[in-house]
Design an enzyme around this catalytic site. Structure first.
Site, PDB file in Angstrom:
ATOM      1  N   CYS A 102       0.816  -1.220   0.000  1.00 20.52           N
ATOM      2  CA  CYS A 102       0.000   0.000   0.000  1.00 20.52           C
ATOM      3  C   CYS A 102       0.848   1.268   0.000  1.00 20.52           C
ATOM      4  O   CYS A 102       0.308   2.367  -0.147  1.00 20.52           O
ATOM      5  CB  CYS A 102      -0.930   0.008   1.205  1.00 20.52           C
ATOM      6  SG  CYS A 102      -0.061   0.113   2.780  1.00 20.52           S
ATOM      7  N   CYS A 140      -2.321  -1.372   8.822  1.00 16.35           N
ATOM      8  CA  CYS A 140      -1.816  -0.143   9.456  1.00 16.35           C
ATOM      9  C   CYS A 140      -1.465  -0.391  10.923  1.00 16.35           C
ATOM     10  O   CYS A 140      -0.424   0.064  11.403  1.00 16.35           O
ATOM     11  CB  CYS A 140      -2.853   0.976   9.347  1.00 16.35           C
ATOM     12  SG  CYS A 140      -3.255   1.425   7.647  1.00 16.35           S
TER      13      CYS A 140
END
Length: 167
Positions: A70, A140
């Protein structure tokens, strides 16, 4: 909704622009935020502990991690009181999405004032649960956990290197 907002911005025919007293802009802002929990929005809008320490300081550990899938990159640093072994300060710099910034911010808040053994026990699932991250954003919180562990590992390596140099 996004398509209508885009057309409104560019003034497409058949779509009237929002008037000054019109609440549709406010409603769109609320709807746009609805996808993230208020804690994510808070930590993204007002991130805590953004910054950097001198990576060469003996009492600073630096963890640099990234997710190539990402493009998120996270640098977390901890400052440790060498006498007590407690983390006295922490900071981060993150290049990434709002969830990555929020995860970094939360992680720095959580590590302050704790012993090294306590912070390596912080799990990504705890961060994700606290922020109510959706499944697609779990990477994350994994980055934040990895950054904490990398910072602790760096500090321990510096400590070991200094001890060997004294011998």
């Amino acid at each position: 909704m996004l398509r209508a907002a885009g057309k409104r911005l560019i003034g497409a025919p058949g779509i009237r622009p929002a008037a000054a007293g019109d609440s549709s802009g406010a409603a769109m802002a609320v709807a746009a935020r609805r996808g993230y929990h208020e804690r994510v929005v808070d930590h993204y809008s007002n991130p805590r502990n953004v910054g950097a320490f001198d990576k060469d300081d003996a009492d600073v550990g630096t963890g640099l991690v990234g997710a190539p899938a990402c493009g998120d990159v996270m640098k977390m640093q901890i400052r440790v009181d060498q006498a007590s072994g407690k983390i006295v300060d922490a900071c981060f710099k993150t290049f990434g999405c709002g969830s990555a910034i929020a995860s970094s911010s939360v992680a720095t808040e959580w590590v302050k004032g704790k012993q090294m053994e306590e912070v390596i026990a912080i799990k990504n699932t705890e961060i994700a649960k606290h922020l109510s991250l959706p499944p697609v954003k779990l990477h994350c919180s994994m980055l934040a956990e990895d950054a904490i562990k990398a910072a602790v590992k760096d500090y321990e390596a510096k400590k070991t290197k200094a001890a060997k140099a004294e011998e």
